[in-house]
Motif scaffolding. Sequence first.
Motif: not given
Length: 230
Positions: A29-30, A32-33, A36-37
């Motif tokens: 999940r880290h 994924e973020e 996305e950035e």
Amino acid sequence: MLAAKGMRFPIDVILVCIRWYAAYPLSYRHLEEMMEERGVFVDHSSINRWAIRFLPLLEKVFCKYKRPVGGSWRMDETYIKVKGVWKYLYRAVDKEGKTVDFLLTAQRDKAAAMRFFDKAMQANDVPEKVTMDKSGANKAAIDEINARSETTIIVRQVKYLNNIVEQDHRAIKRVTKPMLNFKSFCAAKCVLAGIELMHMIRKGQLMLQGCSELSFADQFYALAGKIRLV
């Protein structure tokens, strides 16, 4: 061939994600973020599938370009939690701290130690000495190997001499800690192969022409480039 056929994302994006995951204490999940950035929208489950699919392949090809290790090994096992149950990661380094080999097992016994030693010796030849803790199972495994071999491996069960491998475990545990348990034994084996791979690259164990002048990341991508050629 490092085939990305059928993937929605280019191989460069896949390599960045799995490199970060195996090299640093991050969760899916880290990542994924973080992606996305950077304008790349990828689900954490996709990164999980990439890691399981590609990391063992990268580690397997790395073995073809791995620098030889010394003949004096320090062997020990550490704990890895899989589906809430502790499993055992057997590891060995030489006296310089270079990784010899590793093996994840469900049990901690003579049979598991034998599998580890057989795997390590097949890839790195027979060592002159093996230093271990007071584990009776590990000693029994070496005794059996000595009984069936023409050359005798010297066994030293001296705890302070094993500090090198015990300290080396920390680099692996530092990366696995944010993962908060592996969901399956197979997934754990695949991801640990990638973590060990990145750790070996950091320790300068990749033997490619000109790799000593490359950064840690560039050595990884150079290795991935070799996979495309095999």
